[in-house]
Design an enzyme around this catalytic site. Structure first.
Site, PDB file in Angstrom:
ATOM      1  N   HIS B  36       4.247   7.518 -30.339  1.00 50.30           N
ATOM      2  CA  HIS B  36       4.298   8.407 -29.169  1.00 50.30           C
ATOM      3  C   HIS B  36       5.473   9.382 -29.271  1.00 50.30           C
ATOM      4  CE1 HIS B  36       1.173   6.003 -27.277  1.00 50.30           C
ATOM      5  NE2 HIS B  36       1.073   6.947 -26.368  1.00 50.30           N
ATOM      6  N   LYS B 101      -1.073  -3.125 -21.098  1.00 52.85           N
ATOM      7  CA  LYS B 101      -0.883  -4.169 -20.087  1.00 52.85           C
ATOM      8  C   LYS B 101       0.279  -3.777 -19.174  1.00 52.85           C
ATOM      9  CE  LYS B 101       2.049  -7.221 -22.893  1.00 52.85           C
ATOM     10  NZ  LYS B 101       3.383  -7.478 -22.373  1.00 52.85           N
TER      11      LYS B 101
END
Lengths: 280, 177
Positions: B36, B101
């Protein structure tokens, strides 16, 4: 004086890290089964079904329980009548961890520099090694593969004596709420109380290793109360709601300064991979 | 349990609500922290992203190495919130959704709703089980990042839940959360 070759310590360390990536500790699996039975939230029960199925697949098909196979933490309790031979014991452990993570197809999750390059060391070394000198002529090895999803949610606070038991409870509950669903509940929670800043943090992690009841009834009562309170938060398995937010709460404590009440909370995911061996 | 083929259509998204259990099949890209950061640098420098992000689904995962005969090793989700700072700009570039999550920031929740995107959550610590729903893994970019490299997965009935839907609902809005 007893001579113990560091190679034996290395070989055992290698074996233990290979084992815990695939096998839940027996006490933790029992706690999961018990919490599953007591869970009445349908989504929470669904999570437990998946975790138990995952545990079965991990063993039968030899796939690690979790992809975060952790940072390797090793506690060595070295008997003061032991003479370690055959080289540098720290090197033996780092090498053993490297061998174990490579041979067992575990993830290399360690970077050499925390801030700038963050380059992966490729074999999950170095390990974190804590040594203690204890009476006797044996070496006890305790290992933990600590994932950082949960490590990131751990906290330490220098409470003051006036905050007392209530202050500890408030800090623990606050830490669990902040962890919320993010660190793979139901959690195993290690708490250190007392000592100083760094020893308190280490105690909280070492608390996660304990397999037995707390011998001090005041602290075992505190553990029980905290577990009950945590399990009313309705965070539940994976944070989808339900009773089981934590499986266990374990407190270790130590003498501290008249001005202090350090408290550390180490949050661990539901796998809590750890194991122990004694070398004689 | 809803079976869905990727990429998701607008109609699929309208039918999905936070908490729904789904099984996803199709192509998914893996990316986590380090990947990222590099994609963010691409955007800053006006360089192309390493894969076609239009309507793509990113899975926050860093699997263990695949052993012989398997597409992938243990492959459960990592904590999504660490990727929060990068989400808005990727949605603006066309990202369709994410799997991970845990909770997302206020900004991510708003951005997911604004872009009619989706966030799925998978069961953490069930990496062995989840790996069995991944039938293929191909390298895409940043192989030097090892487990953090961007790869393309082919999923077959990958089990997860809707975390954030297009209506702004959140699976984690309950209890003391």
């Amino acid at each position: 004086m007893k001579e113990i070759d560091v190679k034996r310590i290395g070989d055992k360390t290698e074996e233990l890290f290979g084992k815990i990536a695939y096998h839940y500790p027996a006490g933790i699996m029992d706690a999961i089964r018990q919490a599953h039975q007591q869970e009445d939230n349908p989504r929470g029960k669904n999570v437990f079904d998946m975790l138990e199925e995952n545990a079965r697949i991990a063993i039968e098909e030899h796939i690690p329980i979790c992809q975060d196979t952790g940072m390797a933490v090793v506690w060595l309790s070295i008997g003061q009548d032991v003479h370690l031979t055959g080289g540098d014991v720290n090197e033996a452990i780092h090498e053993a961890v490297g061998r174990s993570y490579t041979a067992n197809a575990l993830r290399a999750s360690v970077v050499d520099d925390p801030l700038f390059e963050r380059k992966n060391t490729k074999n999950n070394t170095p390990a974190l090694i804590h040594t203690r000198i204890v009476p006797g002529e044996e070496v006890t090895i305790e290992v933990m593969a600590k994932g950082f999803g949960s490590e990131n949610k751990s906290q330490l606070k220098m409470l003051t004596p006036a905050m007392g038991v209530e202050g500890v409870k408030e800090f623990v509950l606050d830490t669990v709420k902040k962890a919320g669903p993010d660190a793979c509940p139901p959690y195993v929670i290690g708490i250190g109380i007392g000592g100083d800043f760094e020893s308190c943090a280490e105690m909280s992690k070492a608390a996660l290793l304990r397999e037995t009841e707390n011998a001090d009834t005041r602290y075992s009562q505190l553990e029980k109360e905290l577990l009950e309170k945590i399990n009313t938060l309705d965070i539940g398995p994976m944070g989808y709601g339900g009773k089981a937010t934590a499986l266990k709460v374990m407190v270790e404590y130590a003498p501290t300064h008249i001005a202090g009440l350090p408290c550390a909370v180490n949050i661990c995911c539901h796998v809590c991979r750890h194991a122990k061996a004694v070398i004689q | 349990m809803k079976r869905l083929n990727l990429p998701l259509t607008e109609e699929d998204l309208r039918d999905l609500h936070a908490g729904d259990a789904v099984l996803l099949s199709g192509e998914i890209y893996t990316a986590r922290d380090a990947a990222h950061k590099r994609m963010h640098e691409c955007i800053e420098k006006n360089e192309p992203l390493p894969f076609d992000i239009q309507n793509a689904l990113i899975y926050y995962v860093g699997p263990t190495p695949a052993t012989q005969g398997r597409a992938i090793g243990s492959a459960g989700p990592t904590t999504s919130s660490r990727m929060d700072p990068y989400v808005r700009e990727l949605l603006e570039k066309g990202l369709g959704g994410m799997i991970g999550k845990g909770r997302r920031s206020r900004d991510v929740k708003d951005a997911v709703k604004e872009h009619k995107a989706i966030y799925f959550v998978a069961v953490g610590g069930a990496g062995a089980l989840l790996s069995k729903s991944i039938v293929k893994r191909e390298p895409v970019a940043y192989e030097d990042l090892l487990a953090e490299a961007i790869t393309k997965l082919t999923a077959k009935d990958f089990p997860c839940f809707v975390g954030l839907d297009i209506y702004g609902n959140d699976i984690y809005d309950h209890g003391e959360l």
